[in-house]
Write a protein that holds these residues in place. Structure first.
Motif, PDB file in Angstrom:
ATOM      1  N   VAL A 248       0.794  -1.111  -0.060  1.00  0.00           N
ATOM      2  CA  VAL A 248       0.041   0.057  -0.109  1.00  0.00           C
ATOM      3  C   VAL A 248       0.925   1.096  -0.065  1.00  0.00           C
ATOM      4  O   VAL A 248       1.812   1.380   0.744  1.00  0.00           O
ATOM      5  CB  VAL A 248      -0.952  -0.087   1.181  1.00  0.00           C
ATOM      6  CG1 VAL A 248      -1.637   1.302   1.270  1.00  0.00           C
ATOM      7  CG2 VAL A 248      -1.844  -1.050   1.297  1.00  0.00           C
ATOM      8  N   THR A 249       0.492   2.245  -0.918  1.00  0.00           N
ATOM      9  CA  THR A 249       1.195   3.300  -0.967  1.00  0.00           C
ATOM     10  C   THR A 249       0.562   4.618  -0.277  1.00  0.00           C
ATOM     11  O   THR A 249      -0.743   4.769  -0.940  1.00  0.00           O
ATOM     12  CB  THR A 249       1.769   3.875  -2.144  1.00  0.00           C
ATOM     13  OG1 THR A 249       2.708   2.715  -2.956  1.00  0.00           O
ATOM     14  CG2 THR A 249       2.391   5.089  -2.505  1.00  0.00           C
ATOM     15  N   CYS A 250       1.112   5.354   0.591  1.00  0.00           N
ATOM     16  CA  CYS A 250       0.257   6.356   1.298  1.00  0.00           C
ATOM     17  C   CYS A 250       1.262   7.723   0.664  1.00  0.00           C
ATOM     18  O   CYS A 250       2.220   8.000   1.214  1.00  0.00           O
ATOM     19  CB  CYS A 250       0.307   6.460   2.703  1.00  0.00           C
ATOM     20  SG  CYS A 250      -0.516   7.978   3.459  1.00  0.00           S
ATOM     21  N   THR A 251       0.632   8.646   0.050  1.00  0.00           N
ATOM     22  CA  THR A 251       1.343   9.613  -0.760  1.00  0.00           C
ATOM     23  C   THR A 251       0.449  10.923  -0.963  1.00  0.00           C
ATOM     24  O   THR A 251      -0.750  10.890  -1.458  1.00  0.00           O
ATOM     25  CB  THR A 251       1.864   9.116  -2.123  1.00  0.00           C
ATOM     26  OG1 THR A 251       2.714  10.252  -2.757  1.00  0.00           O
ATOM     27  CG2 THR A 251       1.044   8.897  -3.026  1.00  0.00           C
ATOM     28  N   GLY A 252       1.256  12.240  -1.006  1.00  0.00           N
ATOM     29  CA  GLY A 252       0.545  13.352  -1.360  1.00  0.00           C
ATOM     30  C   GLY A 252      -0.617  13.776  -0.411  1.00  0.00           C
ATOM     31  O   GLY A 252      -1.340  14.494  -0.964  1.00  0.00           O
ATOM     32  N   ASN A 253      -0.899  13.425   0.745  1.00  0.00           N
ATOM     33  CA  ASN A 253      -1.866  13.764   1.532  1.00  0.00           C
ATOM     34  C   ASN A 253      -1.465  14.791   2.473  1.00  0.00           C
ATOM     35  O   ASN A 253      -0.315  14.851   3.127  1.00  0.00           O
ATOM     36  CB  ASN A 253      -2.195  12.418   2.390  1.00  0.00           C
ATOM     37  CG  ASN A 253      -2.522  11.145   1.437  1.00  0.00           C
ATOM     38  OD1 ASN A 253      -3.962  11.321   0.994  1.00  0.00           O
ATOM     39  ND2 ASN A 253      -1.864  10.295   1.649  1.00  0.00           N
ATOM     40  N   VAL A 254      -2.255  15.584   2.958  1.00  0.00           N
ATOM     41  CA  VAL A 254      -2.331  16.643   4.086  1.00  0.00           C
ATOM     42  C   VAL A 254      -2.966  16.294   5.128  1.00  0.00           C
ATOM     43  O   VAL A 254      -4.369  15.950   5.327  1.00  0.00           O
ATOM     44  CB  VAL A 254      -2.658  17.983   3.356  1.00  0.00           C
ATOM     45  CG1 VAL A 254      -2.609  18.974   4.351  1.00  0.00           C
ATOM     46  CG2 VAL A 254      -2.096  18.344   2.231  1.00  0.00           C
ATOM     47  N   VAL A 255      -2.327  16.176   6.372  1.00  0.00           N
ATOM     48  CA  VAL A 255      -2.618  15.486   7.530  1.00  0.00           C
ATOM     49  C   VAL A 255      -2.497  16.555   8.572  1.00  0.00           C
ATOM     50  O   VAL A 255      -1.506  16.681   9.134  1.00  0.00           O
ATOM     51  CB  VAL A 255      -2.330  13.859   7.945  1.00  0.00           C
ATOM     52  CG1 VAL A 255      -2.738  13.404   9.109  1.00  0.00           C
ATOM     53  CG2 VAL A 255      -2.190  13.270   6.663  1.00  0.00           C
ATOM     54  N   ARG A 256      -3.456  17.148   9.097  1.00  0.00           N
ATOM     55  CA  ARG A 256      -3.208  18.554   9.872  1.00  0.00           C
ATOM     56  C   ARG A 256      -4.325  18.635  11.137  1.00  0.00           C
ATOM     57  O   ARG A 256      -5.211  18.292  10.913  1.00  0.00           O
ATOM     58  CB  ARG A 256      -3.280  20.043   9.059  1.00  0.00           C
ATOM     59  CG  ARG A 256      -4.368  19.949   8.451  1.00  0.00           C
ATOM     60  CD  ARG A 256      -4.273  21.176   7.559  1.00  0.00           C
ATOM     61  NE  ARG A 256      -5.527  21.442   6.462  1.00  0.00           N
ATOM     62  CZ  ARG A 256      -5.603  21.908   5.256  1.00  0.00           C
ATOM     63  NH1 ARG A 256      -4.267  22.528   4.778  1.00  0.00           N
ATOM     64  NH2 ARG A 256      -6.533  22.144   4.783  1.00  0.00           N
ATOM     65  N   ASN A 257      -3.690  19.037  11.976  1.00  0.00           N
ATOM     66  CA  ASN A 257      -4.414  19.260  13.401  1.00  0.00           C
ATOM     67  C   ASN A 257      -5.364  18.263  13.918  1.00  0.00           C
ATOM     68  O   ASN A 257      -6.611  18.155  13.554  1.00  0.00           O
ATOM     69  CB  ASN A 257      -5.209  20.682  13.162  1.00  0.00           C
ATOM     70  CG  ASN A 257      -4.268  21.689  12.844  1.00  0.00           C
ATOM     71  OD1 ASN A 257      -3.292  21.689  13.248  1.00  0.00           O
ATOM     72  ND2 ASN A 257      -4.837  22.808  12.033  1.00  0.00           N
ATOM     73  N   GLY A 258      -4.888  17.349  14.878  1.00  0.00           N
ATOM     74  CA  GLY A 258      -5.608  16.316  15.330  1.00  0.00           C
ATOM     75  C   GLY A 258      -5.090  15.908  16.668  1.00  0.00           C
ATOM     76  O   GLY A 258      -3.979  16.076  16.849  1.00  0.00           O
ATOM     77  N   VAL A 259      -5.846  15.006  17.381  1.00  0.00           N
ATOM     78  CA  VAL A 259      -5.534  14.173  18.304  1.00  0.00           C
ATOM     79  C   VAL A 259      -4.982  12.922  18.298  1.00  0.00           C
ATOM     80  O   VAL A 259      -5.566  12.083  17.613  1.00  0.00           O
ATOM     81  CB  VAL A 259      -6.711  14.115  19.499  1.00  0.00           C
ATOM     82  CG1 VAL A 259      -6.217  13.348  20.578  1.00  0.00           C
ATOM     83  CG2 VAL A 259      -7.061  15.420  19.949  1.00  0.00           C
ATOM     84  N   GLY A 260      -3.672  12.416  18.612  1.00  0.00           N
ATOM     85  CA  GLY A 260      -3.022  11.444  18.174  1.00  0.00           C
ATOM     86  C   GLY A 260      -1.927  11.260  17.486  1.00  0.00           C
ATOM     87  O   GLY A 260      -0.905  12.105  17.442  1.00  0.00           O
ATOM     88  N   ILE A 261      -1.998  10.503  16.314  1.00  0.00           N
ATOM     89  CA  ILE A 261      -0.864  10.160  15.362  1.00  0.00           C
ATOM     90  C   ILE A 261      -1.307  10.658  14.154  1.00  0.00           C
ATOM     91  O   ILE A 261      -2.525  10.265  13.580  1.00  0.00           O
ATOM     92  CB  ILE A 261      -0.283   8.879  15.350  1.00  0.00           C
ATOM     93  CG1 ILE A 261      -0.024   8.359  16.851  1.00  0.00           C
ATOM     94  CG2 ILE A 261       0.557   8.353  14.393  1.00  0.00           C
ATOM     95  CD1 ILE A 261      -0.025   6.926  16.925  1.00  0.00           C
ATOM     96  N   GLY A 262      -0.426  11.277  13.273  1.00  0.00           N
ATOM     97  CA  GLY A 262      -0.794  11.742  12.107  1.00  0.00           C
ATOM     98  C   GLY A 262      -0.966  10.699  10.965  1.00  0.00           C
ATOM     99  O   GLY A 262      -2.010  10.383  10.405  1.00  0.00           O
ATOM    100  N   ILE A 263       0.013   9.814  10.572  1.00  0.00           N
ATOM    101  CA  ILE A 263       0.094   8.567  10.018  1.00  0.00           C
ATOM    102  C   ILE A 263       0.469   7.464  10.669  1.00  0.00           C
ATOM    103  O   ILE A 263       1.645   7.507  11.178  1.00  0.00           O
ATOM    104  CB  ILE A 263       0.938   8.928   8.830  1.00  0.00           C
ATOM    105  CG1 ILE A 263       0.295   9.906   7.649  1.00  0.00           C
ATOM    106  CG2 ILE A 263       0.808   7.584   7.705  1.00  0.00           C
ATOM    107  CD1 ILE A 263       1.091  10.337   6.649  1.00  0.00           C
TER     108      ILE A 263
END
Length: 471
Positions: A248-263
Motif C-alpha cells: 500500500v502506498t500513502c502519498t501526497g496527503n495533507v494531515v493536519r491538526n488532530g489528536v493522536g498520530i498523523g500517519i
C-alpha cells in the motif's frame, strides 16, 4: 411470343441476383440465446447497464432539508442500480440505522454511486455505518458527502463509509464529516484506492485501511481529528491508519491538526505485520495527544508483535509540530527513512526502538526540544535498536537545557553506524547547535591551512579544533 435477346436475359439474371443479395443483407440478424454458441453471421447483444436517478425513487416533491427519513427509498434506488450507476440527489438525504444491523444503507453488487457538491447522506443518531459495501467487486464511489453525528466516540470500531471485502474498490472525491468513530474504512479487500477525499472531525481514524492487498491512499485531506476514547478510558486517534496491509502506498496527503498520530503504519489485532508499504511525500502538521503522549507522533511505524521484516519506506515527508516524536519506528525491521524534514518535536525527532537494519539517510531535523524530558536528540536510538545506519542527515537541535545533541545512541543494540554531520566552509561555525564529532571541511584550502575543523565539545556553536594541516 417475343423472344428476349441475350443481352436482356443477362440483365434480368443480374437484377435477380442483386435483389436476392439485398434481401439477405437487410434481413434481421439473429442473436445467440443465453448459453448457446453464436450462429454464423450473428452478433452478440450488448447488455444495457442500469442508470438510476435516486430522485426518481424518492416520494414526489421530497423534503430537501434532510429532516425526513428516506432510508427505504434510497436503498431501493441502490438495489435498482446494481451493476450500473446511481446518481444521488443534489440535496441532503436523511437515513437511519436498520433494526438489528449496524448500517443504514448496504451495497452488495458492482456499482458506481456518484453525486454533486450538494449531495449529502446524513445520519444523526450515531454509532453506525451510513454506507456499507460488503463483499462487492468493481465499486466506485465518487463526489458526495457522508455526515455523521460527530463528537468523541467511545469504544466504537466502524467507518461512516465502511467497505468490507471485495476487489477493485475506488473511492474518489468523497467527504466524511463528523464521524463518532472512523471516517472512511476499507478492510479485507484487494486493489483499493482512496483519492482526493476529505475526512474532517473524525473521532478515531480519518482514513483507515486494514488487511488490504495492493492499494493507494493519495492526495487526500484529513484534519481536525477529535480523538476517540477506548473502553479503558484512554484517548487515541489517527489521521491515516494502514494496518496489516501489503503493498500500500500513502502519498501526497495533507494531515493536519488532530489528536493522536498523523500517519500510523502498524499490525492490527491479528498480529500480521504490514509488508512493502510506503509513506511518501505527505505533509503532517499539528498532531498531538497531550492526554496520552506515548502514542503521539507525526509518522509512527509500530508492530505490537515480534520484530518483523516489513520493508517499509518513509520518504520525502514534512512533519511539523507533532508532539512526542516526528518519526517513530518500533518493532519494524528493514525500514528506510529517507529525505524527510522534521521540525519542532517535543522529544527526539527521529526515534528508532527495538528494530534492526533501519537506514536513516539525508533527513533534515530542526528545533528538537528536550527541555521537558531530557535524554533526547535529533536522532535517538533506544531499546536494543541494532544495525542502524545513519548518514548524511542535517540535524540542528534547539538550544534548551538539557542540551539535545544531534544524535544519541542509547540502544545497546550493537552494529549501529551514526555518521557525524559534515559540512564545507571557509571557517569553523560561529552560530548554530553542534554535537561532538561534527566536522567542517575547509572549502578554500591552501598550503599551511587547516584541512578542516572538528567539534570537540557540543554547544552553540561548541568548541572547534583544527584537524590536520595542508603541507
Amino acid at each position: 411470343m417475343q423472344h428476349l435477346s441475350p443481352t436482356r436475359i443477362v440483365l434480368v439474371i443480374a437484377s435477380t441476383v442483386v435483389l436476392v443479395l439485398a434481401a439477405v443483407v437487410l434481413a434481421p440478424q439473429k442473436t445467440a440465446s443465453k448459453g448457446s454458441a453464436l450462429l454464423p453471421g450473428a452478433t452478440a447483444r450488448v447488455p444495457i447497464l442500469p442508470f438510476v436517478n435516486a430522485l426518481d425513487w424518492l416520494p414526489r416533491n421530497p423534503v430537501r432539508d434532510g429532516s425526513v427519513d428516506y432510508t427505504a427509498s434510497l436503498q431501493s434506488a441502490i438495489d435498482a442500480a446494481a451493476g450500473g450507476t446511481l446518481v444521488l440527489p443534489d440535496f441532503p438525504v436523511l437515513v437511519t440505522k436498520r433494526p438489528g444491523v449496524g448500517h443504514c444503507l448496504l451495497v452488495r453488487t458492482p456499482i458506481e454511486i456518484r453525486g454533486s457538491p450538494s449531495s449529502r447522506i446524513i445520519e444523526s443518531v450515531g454509532a453506525c455505518q451510513i454506507l456499507r459495501v460488503e463483499n462487492a467487486s468493481g465499486v466506485r464511489l465518487v463526489g458526495f458527502t457522508l455526515r455523521g453525528r460527530g463528537g468523541q466516540g467511545v469504544g466504537l470500531a466502524h467507518g461512516i463509509l465502511q467497505v468490507f471485502g471485495g476487489e477493485d474498490i475506488a473511492i474518489e472525491d468523497v467527504t466524511a464529516l463528523d464521524s463518532d468513530a472512523d471516517g472512511i474504512v476499507i478492510a479485507d479487500a484487494k486493489r483499493v484506492s482512496i483519492r482526493g477525499c476529505r475526512s474532517i472531525r473524525s473521532s478515531k481514524s480519518g482514513l483507515y485501511l486494514s488487511r488490504c492487498v495492493g492499494g493507494i491512499v493519495a492526495d487526500n485531506i484529513v484534519e481536525d481529528g477529535v480523538g476517540h476514547r477506548t473502553g479503558q478510558g484512554s484517548i487515541v486517534g489517527t489521521g491515516i491508519q494502514i494496518s496489516s496491509s501489503t503493498d500500500v502506498t500513502c502519498t501526497g496527503n495533507v494531515v493536519r491538526n488532530g489528536v493522536g498520530i498523523g500517519i500510523l503504519l502498524d499490525a492490527n489485532s491479528t498480529g500480521v505485520a504490514p509488508t512493502g508499504c510506503s509513506i511518501v511525500g505527505n505533509r503532517v502538521f499539528g498532531w498531538r495527544n497531550t492526554l496520552n503522549p506515548d502514542v503521539s507522533s507525526g509518522i509512527r511505524l509500530q508492530n505490537s508483535a515480534a520484530v518483523t521484516k516489513t520493508r517499509s519506506l518513509v520518504a520525502a515527508n514534512t512533519v511539523e509540530r507533532c508532539g512526542t516524536h516526528g518519526i517513530y519506528v518500533e518493532n519494524q525491521d528493514g525500514v528506510s527513512v529517507l529525505g524527510n524534514t522534521v521540525i519542532g518535536s517535543d522529544r527526539s525527532s527521529i526515534c528508532i526502538s527495538t528494530s534492526n537494519g533501519v537506514h536513516v539517510l539525508s533527513n533534515v531535523v530542526l528545533e528538537t526540544d528536550a527541555s521537558g524530558s531530557g535524554s533526547q536528540s535529533g536522532l535517538h536510538l533506544i531499546n536494543g535498536a541494532a544495525g542502524v545506519v545513519a548518514q548524511g542527515n542535517r540535524i540542528e537541535a534547539r538550544a534548551t537545557s538539557p542540551y539535545a545533541p544531534s544524535a544519541y545512541d542509547q540502544s545497546s543494540g550493537g552494529g549501529n553506524s551514526i555518521e557525524p554531520q559534515q559540512r564545507r566552509a571557509r571557517t569553523p561555525p560561529a552560530t548554530g547547535l553542534w554535537s561532538r564529532g561534527d566536522t567542517v571541511w575547509n572549502s578554500e584550502p591552501w598550503p599551511g591551512a587547516p584541512i578542516g575543523w572538528v567539534c570537540t565539545s557540543a554547544g552553540t556553536p561548541g568548541v572547534w579544533d583544527v584537524f590536520g594541516r595542508i603541507e
